[in-house]
Design a protein around this motif. Structure first.
Motif, PDB file in Angstrom:
ATOM      1  N   TYR A 111      32.971   5.787   7.424  1.00 40.67           N
ATOM      2  CA  TYR A 111      34.328   5.249   7.439  1.00 40.67           C
ATOM      3  C   TYR A 111      35.343   6.200   6.795  1.00 40.67           C
ATOM      4  O   TYR A 111      36.501   6.256   7.212  1.00 40.67           O
ATOM      5  N   ALA A 112      34.917   6.940   5.783  1.00 41.87           N
ATOM      6  CA  ALA A 112      35.851   7.815   5.060  1.00 41.87           C
ATOM      7  C   ALA A 112      35.940   9.213   5.665  1.00 41.87           C
ATOM      8  O   ALA A 112      36.987   9.847   5.594  1.00 41.87           O
ATOM      9  N   TYR A 113      34.850   9.666   6.276  1.00 45.38           N
ATOM     10  CA  TYR A 113      34.823  11.054   6.740  1.00 45.38           C
ATOM     11  C   TYR A 113      34.500  11.197   8.239  1.00 45.38           C
ATOM     12  O   TYR A 113      35.266  11.829   8.974  1.00 45.38           O
ATOM     13  N   MET A 114      33.367  10.625   8.684  1.00 46.70           N
ATOM     14  CA  MET A 114      32.891  10.935  10.040  1.00 46.70           C
ATOM     15  C   MET A 114      33.805  10.390  11.137  1.00 46.70           C
ATOM     16  O   MET A 114      34.218  11.127  12.037  1.00 46.70           O
ATOM     17  N   TYR A 115      34.144   9.096  11.079  1.00 49.22           N
ATOM     18  CA  TYR A 115      34.968   8.511  12.144  1.00 49.22           C
ATOM     19  C   TYR A 115      36.377   9.103  12.192  1.00 49.22           C
ATOM     20  O   TYR A 115      36.883   9.408  13.280  1.00 49.22           O
ATOM     21  N   PRO A 116      37.047   9.301  11.040  1.00 43.77           N
ATOM     22  CA  PRO A 116      38.359   9.969  11.101  1.00 43.77           C
ATOM     23  C   PRO A 116      38.259  11.383  11.682  1.00 43.77           C
ATOM     24  O   PRO A 116      39.135  11.816  12.434  1.00 43.77           O
ATOM     25  N   GLY A 117      37.176  12.103  11.348  1.00 48.00           N
ATOM     26  CA  GLY A 117      36.978  13.442  11.890  1.00 48.00           C
ATOM     27  C   GLY A 117      36.744  13.404  13.383  1.00 48.00           C
ATOM     28  O   GLY A 117      37.309  14.204  14.146  1.00 48.00           O
ATOM     29  N   PHE A 118      35.914  12.472  13.827  1.00 47.65           N
ATOM     30  CA  PHE A 118      35.616  12.301  15.252  1.00 47.65           C
ATOM     31  C   PHE A 118      36.892  11.988  16.027  1.00 47.65           C
ATOM     32  O   PHE A 118      37.122  12.535  17.120  1.00 47.65           O
ATOM     33  N   THR A 119      37.747  11.155  15.459  1.00 45.26           N
ATOM     34  CA  THR A 119      39.010  10.797  16.111  1.00 45.26           C
ATOM     35  C   THR A 119      39.905  12.021  16.271  1.00 45.26           C
ATOM     36  O   THR A 119      40.539  12.210  17.317  1.00 45.26           O
ATOM     37  N   LYS A 120      39.964  12.866  15.244  1.00 44.49           N
ATOM     38  CA  LYS A 120      40.777  14.089  15.325  1.00 44.49           C
ATOM     39  C   LYS A 120      40.324  14.974  16.484  1.00 44.49           C
ATOM     40  O   LYS A 120      41.143  15.547  17.203  1.00 44.49           O
ATOM     41  N   VAL A 121      39.011  15.103  16.646  1.00 41.71           N
ATOM     42  CA  VAL A 121      38.466  15.938  17.727  1.00 41.71           C
ATOM     43  C   VAL A 121      38.851  15.365  19.088  1.00 41.71           C
ATOM     44  O   VAL A 121      39.337  16.079  19.971  1.00 41.71           O
TER      45      VAL A 121
END
Length: 253
Positions: A232-242
Motif C-alpha cells: 500500500y505504501a510503496y508497490m501499488y503507488p509505484g505500479f500506478t506511476k509506471v
C-alpha cells in the motif's frame, strides 16, 4: 505568516488517528507537518453527507481493492470496462539485464544509453521516464552527441515552459526524446495523441522514495491491512506511476 498559521490550524481541526504529526530539524530550523495517511473516512463522509452519488473513473484503478480501500473504505460497487484498443497493437519489450536498484544505477547508465540509441534508429517522438531527477541527470550527462533532439524536464518549471515542451511533441519532422520523471507533470493527465508519441522507455519500477513519511505510511497500513503495508505504501503507488507513464502513448480506436 499569519495566514500560514491560520491554514495550519484549520487543517489541525481534521486531525485524527489517520494523521501523524511529523517534526524535523533542518539547518537549525524546526519543520512541523501534518501527514494524512488515509483520507478514506473523510472522502466517504463527504460523499454520504454532501452529494447524491459519485463515480470514480480512471484507467489506472488497479488493483481495485487498493483504490476502494483508499477512496471509500471499501464501500460501493465497481465495473471493469473492456479496452477499445486491440492488445495486438501494443508492443512491450522488457530488458531484464539492467538493474535499476539504487546502488546499481551508476553501472546501469551505459546499458540504458544503448537502449535509447537502439530506439532512436526508428524515427518518431519518445519519452524516457526516470524514477528521479538525479537518475535522469546521470544518464543525460553521459550522452555523447546524440543524433536526436533532447528535451529535458527541470525542477519547478513554469506553465509556459511546460506548454512549450508539449508543443514540441506536436511536430514529427525530427526524432525527439523527452527526459522526464515518473509521477511528474508529463506522466499524468497529458495526452500525446496520434503521432505525437511513438513510444516510451520506463527506467525502474517507480517505487516512492524510502523515507520517514513513507515508512510511517507503511507501518500504518501494515497495522490496518496485515502483510499489505509495503504494497500500500510503496508497490501499488509505484505500479500506478509506471502504468500512467506508459499510458501517455495515445492512439485512436
Amino acid at each position: 505568516v499569519y495566514f500560514k498559521i491560520l491554514d495550519f490550524l484549520r487543517i489541525a481541526d481534521l486531525y485524527s488517528t489517520t494523521h501523524r504529526l511529523l517534526g524535523k530539524v533542518i539547518d537549525d530550523a524546526i519543520s512541523i507537518s501534518y501527514n494524512c495517511l488515509d483520507a478514506s473516512t473523510f472522502i466517504l463522509n463527504t460523499i454520504n453527507e454532501s452529494i447524491y452519488g459519485i463515480t470514480f473513473f480512471s484507467a489506472t484503478l488497479y488493483p481495485i481493492k487498493y483504490y476502494m480501500d483508499l477512496l471509500t473504505k471499501g464501500f460501493g460497487n465497481f465495473i471493469n470496462l473492456p479496452s477499445p484498443f486491440d492488445p495486438n497493437n501494443l508492443k512491450i519489450i522488457i530488458n531484464k539485464e539492467i538493474s535499476t536498484k539504487y546502488n546499481d544505477r551508476e553501472n546501469s547508465v551505459d546499458t540504458i544509453i544503448e537502449a535509447i540509441e537502439s530506439l532512436a534508429q526508428n524515427e518518431g517522438n519518445y519519452i524516457i521516464f526516470f524514477p528521479s531527477y538525479a537518475y535522469l541527470k546521470m544518464v543525460y550527462e553521459k550522452l555523447e552527441q546524440p543524433n536526436f533532439e533532447c528535451i529535458l524536464q527541470k525542477n519547478n518549471m513554469t506553465e509556459d515552459e511546460k506548454d512549450e515542451i508539449i508543443e514540441k511533441f506536436k511536430t514529427t519532422t525530427n526524432t525527439k526524446f523527452g527526459f522526464f520523471v515518473m509521477g511528474g507533470v508529463f506522466s499524468e493527465g497529458i495526452d500525446f495523441i496520434g503521432d505525437a508519441l511513438s513510444g516510451v522507455i520506463i527506467v525502474g519500477v517507480g517505487l516512492p522514495l524510502v523515507c520517514d513519511e513513507n515508512n510511517i505510511l507503511k507501518e500504518y497500513f501494515e497495522e490496518k491491512y496485515p502483510q499489505k503495508g509495503f504494497d500500500y505504501a510503496y508497490m501499488y503507488p509505484g505500479f500506478t506511476k509506471v502504468i500512467q507513464s506508459v499510458g501517455r502513448v495515445i492512439r485512436d480506436e
